[in-house]
Structure formats: C-alpha cells, structure tokens
Design a protein around this motif. Structure first.
Motif, mmCIF file in Angstrom:
data_model
loop_
_atom_site.group_PDB
_atom_site.id
_atom_site.type_symbol
_atom_site.label_atom_id
_atom_site.label_comp_id
_atom_site.label_asym_id
_atom_site.label_seq_id
_atom_site.Cartn_x
_atom_site.Cartn_y
_atom_site.Cartn_z
ATOM 1 N N ALA A 54 1.073 -0.997 -0.003
ATOM 2 C CA ALA A 54 0.008 -0.281 -0.458
ATOM 3 C C ALA A 54 0.728 1.492 0.023
ATOM 4 C CB ALA A 54 -0.923 -0.268 1.312
ATOM 5 N N ARG A 74 -7.559 -1.442 -5.365
ATOM 6 C CA ARG A 74 -8.098 -0.129 -4.881
ATOM 7 C C ARG A 74 -9.200 0.916 -4.910
ATOM 8 N NH1 ARG A 74 -5.449 4.529 -6.839
ATOM 9 N NH2 ARG A 74 -3.520 3.867 -7.183
ATOM 10 N N PHE A 81 -2.797 1.711 -1.936
ATOM 11 C CA PHE A 81 -4.196 0.617 -0.945
ATOM 12 C C PHE A 81 -3.146 -0.795 -2.146
ATOM 13 C CE2 PHE A 81 -6.065 4.247 -3.450
ATOM 14 C CZ PHE A 81 -7.286 4.247 -2.571
ATOM 15 N N GLY A 82 -3.309 -1.382 -0.181
ATOM 16 C CA GLY A 82 -2.252 -3.201 -1.092
ATOM 17 C C GLY A 82 -3.597 -3.994 -0.157
ATOM 18 N N TYR A 122 -5.942 -6.531 2.875
ATOM 19 C CA TYR A 122 -6.559 -5.631 2.666
ATOM 20 C C TYR A 122 -6.416 -4.415 3.928
ATOM 21 C CZ TYR A 122 -8.305 -0.540 0.837
ATOM 22 O OH TYR A 122 -8.611 0.194 0.002
ATOM 23 N N ARG A 135 -5.027 0.341 3.849
ATOM 24 C CA ARG A 135 -5.053 1.267 2.911
ATOM 25 C C ARG A 135 -4.257 2.660 3.837
ATOM 26 N NH1 ARG A 135 -8.394 4.960 4.399
ATOM 27 N NH2 ARG A 135 -10.193 4.516 3.917
#
Length: 427
Positions: free
Chosen positions: A77, A238, A343-344, A354, A356
């Motif tokens: 991210a 994303r 975002f990752g 997730y 962000r």
C-alpha cells in the motif's frame, strides 16, 4: 425442551478471546452470536502521525502468527502511494518469506488446532501422547517455516527486516541453499499430510458461498493481484472500498465486512483454492487430485485438506525460488517521499488482508484502514453456525457444542487481528 441454548464462554484452540451463543426454540435456531469480547487495540488510530517507514514494523505487531501478511500488505500500500513497484529478486524474496509464514501457520492449525477435533482429542497435548511421531513431524515442518521467516525477516516473531521498497538486508545464495534439503523433506511430509487429512470424517455442511480472493496471472496468490469473486467480480485492489464495507455489530468488538449488495462472504484457503486452482504448482495440484479434492469445495470442514494442499504449494514454491535465486544488486529500491493514497492487499494464511494509507508531504501517515481476514469471515462463520445447528438439533448438548466449536475453528480465526478498531460515537 422448548428452549435450548448452546453456550461456549471461551473458545479453545483459536487465537484471541471469543464466545459462541446459540438459542433454539421448538427445535429451530432463533439466535446466533459469535461474540468477540477481546478489547480492540486501535492500530489504525496510533499509526496516524507516524513516519511511513515505521509502518511495517508497527503492523507486524498486530499478529504473532501472521506478521508477514501485515508487513506485506502495508508495504504494498505504501509503495502504491509513493508510485514505486518492487519486482525481480526482491519480489521473489517477498514470496519466499510468505512461504515461511504459510508453512508455520498452516501446519500449526492443521495438527495442533484443528486435527484434535476430528480425532476426538481435547487438545494437542493429548494428541501428542497417543501419536508422538505425528506431532514431532508437525513441529519439524513448522520449524522450517519459522526458519525461513527468521532468515529473511531477522527473527521469527514480529520480523524487523522488511521495509518499504524491499528489505534492509538480503540473503546470499549460500545462506539460502542449506534450506533446500529440509524443504524437500517438508514437501514430502506435506504430501503425507494431504493424505492424512483426506481420511478424516467430515460433518455435512454445504453452502454456496461468495468466495473472494486475490488472483494474479501465472502464480498462486501471495502478494497483490486483482480481487476476484465467484459472483464474477474482478476489480483492482484500490477499488475494494467501492464494493466492500465494514459494519459495527452490537455483540462484537470486531467489525463485520460485507460485500455491498450481496452480504457476507468467505476469504481464506477454500476461497483461494476455488478461485486459483489452476495456479497451483503441478505437485500441489496432483496432491489435491490424488485425494479427489477439486473445486468448488463448499464444505468448510474440508478446509483442513485445502490447508494441507496449500502447505505443499508453499514448500514447493520455496524450493523453486531458492533454486532460481540470484541476489539483487541492492536490498531495496529508492523511495521518493511524496503525498498520496496507497492501496495494498496480500493473502494471509487466513485470507485476503487489505490496507489503505493516506500519506502527507512529509511522509507521515494521515489516515489508515486495515481490514483483517477474520473480520471478513465473521458473518459467514455465524451463518455456518446457524445452518449447522439447525441441521443437527437432534445431537445432545455436548456433541452439538463440540461440533459448533469445530465449525468456528474451520476458519482458524485470529480474533486479536479482527478487533483492530471500533468507532465510538456519542449523541
């Protein structure tokens, strides 16, 4: 009895503190609660104001079992926010350290946490008393995974060698090569594990889940890719928050994630297996085929076999990476600090994780969002409990309680990870 209650005040053989409450009236389930009472730890809140380079080391502390997943999702991210992409040998090393985490986590779950349910033991200590060689094998397999993490991460628990852009230090070929013989031994033992788990007796529970996982061309998912689902969803990472949201549930300190317009969904080994079976290595696919395990798998109790297949894959992938490894010129790529939102996502042993981050001009974190896999599975676990209890009301209290606990352990929940943040609002 007109009213019947199944109550487990403290779940055993899971990470963290949770309870199960099921109420039945006239033979019908009327209430199900997977109550997460472990206090939230507010990681997202105290990441604010920290330098972005501190984030991988801080997020690694979220979980002692899957710190690599938190580090990998965070670095992806933040690299996205800085406009940096890590490829080549550095990315291979990231996959290798992920192999180590999958091995140690999956083996721990399969043998120590989940197998006792199927074999009639209350815990792994009693299992070890009757089957010492099996447990010794498992411990040696797990140690191989731990040693990979220690070599690449600096230590087994909460590693410190991962950084935005790569690593602080990378290993030489001579440091990695001694692992090969042990990895090949471990791969053989993992193949045995697939056979062992396939012989277990599985309770009946089939559901048409909405499965969600990452998918990348040419590889089984660890690091990045696109988010896909059985519904046909296929989006960039994303875009996650346009399609998924977290909801506060009154009986839980953990937020529940839902797919907008569809409801609860499942992440984790079965989701990855069903959505990425074609990306498994040949030896892992053959292991699954040899025991008749083919997608779609819809019985969560069979997740123990899927974890065994993924363990074969992790050993096999680690061997491939080490045999083809050429050290990179530098341990990390250059990072130019700049303002941005990144975002990752990566695939923790328990499912998609997730992250962000919004970063300011000075490189300090302004805002953070972390969605753990267990939080994404909580709604589905409750649905499993409702369906399983409804179909097995004839079981006596002890048997039904045992099976309902086992239904929770199918997901190997990491409750501490799930209780990462709660918003408190006053009116």
């Amino acid at each position: 009895m007109k009213n019947r209650v199944i109550k487990v005040d403290q779940l055993a053989r899971v990470e963290g503190e949770g309870a199960v409450y099921i109420k039945m009236t006239d033979g019908k389930v009327v209430d199900v609660k997977l109550r997460i009472y472990e206090p939230p730890r507010f990681f997202e809140a105290f990441l604010r104001g920290r330098d972005f380079m501190e984030v991988p080391d801080i997020t690694a502390r979220i979980c002692g079992i899957c710190p690599i997943a938190y580090q990998m999702s965070s670095v992806h991210a933040l690299e996205d926010a800085m406009g940096v992409k890590v490829e080549g040998p550095l990315r291979d090393l990231r996959r290798l350290i992920y192999c180590g985490e999958w091995i140690e986590s999956h083996v721990l779950h399969v043998f120590m946490l989940h197998a006792p349910d199927f074999l009639g033991y209350e815990d792994a200590l009693l299992l070890a008393k009757d089957k010492p060689e099996l447990v010794k094998m498992a411990l040696e397999m797990k140690k191989i995974g731990n040693d990979i993490v220690a070599l690449l991460g600096g230590r087994e628990i909460h590693p410190v060698n991962v950084r935005v852009g790569g690593f602080y230090r990378v290993p030489s070929r001579n440091e990695l090569r001694p692992l090969l013989d042990r990895l090949k031994w471990g791969r053989d033992r993992a193949l045995e594990t697939v056979k062992i788990t396939s012989t277990l007796e599985f309770p009946e529970l089939e559901t048409d889940y909405e499965f969600v996982s990452l998918r990348s061309p040419g590889e089984y998912p660890f690091n990045g890719g696109r988010i896909v689902a059985t519904s046909g969803l296929d989006i960039a990472i994303r875009e996650y928050e346009f399609h998924f949201e977290e909801r506060h549930i009154p009986h839980s300190n953990a937020l529940h994630s839902v797919e907008k317009g569809r409801g609860s969904y499942q992440v984790g080994p079965i989701a990855r297996f069903n959505l990425n079976f074609d990306q498994l290595s040949p030896v892992a696919r053959q292991a699954a085929d040899s025991v008749g395990l083919k997608p779609p798998v819809k019985n969560p109790f069979r997740s123990i076999i899927v974890r065994a297949v993924e363990t074969v894959y992790a050993f096999d992938e680690a061997i491939r990476i080490i045999e083809n490894y050429t050290p990179p010129d530098r341990p990390a790529v250059d990072i130019e600090v700049k303002k941005g939102i990144g975002f990752g996502a990566s695939e923790a042993p328990r499912g998609m994780l997730y992250h962000r981050y919004r970063v300011g001009d000075d490189g300090h974190v302004l805002d953070a969002k972390i969605v753990p896999p267990t939080a994404q599975n909580l709604g589905t676990i409750e649905a499993d409990l409702r369906k399983f209890a409804s179909a097995n009301v004839e079981l006596d209290r002890e048997a039904l309680t045992w099976k309902c606990e086992q239904a929770v352990r199918n997901y190997d929940p990491c409750i501490s990870c799930a209780t990462h943040f709660v918003r408190i609002e006053e009116e």
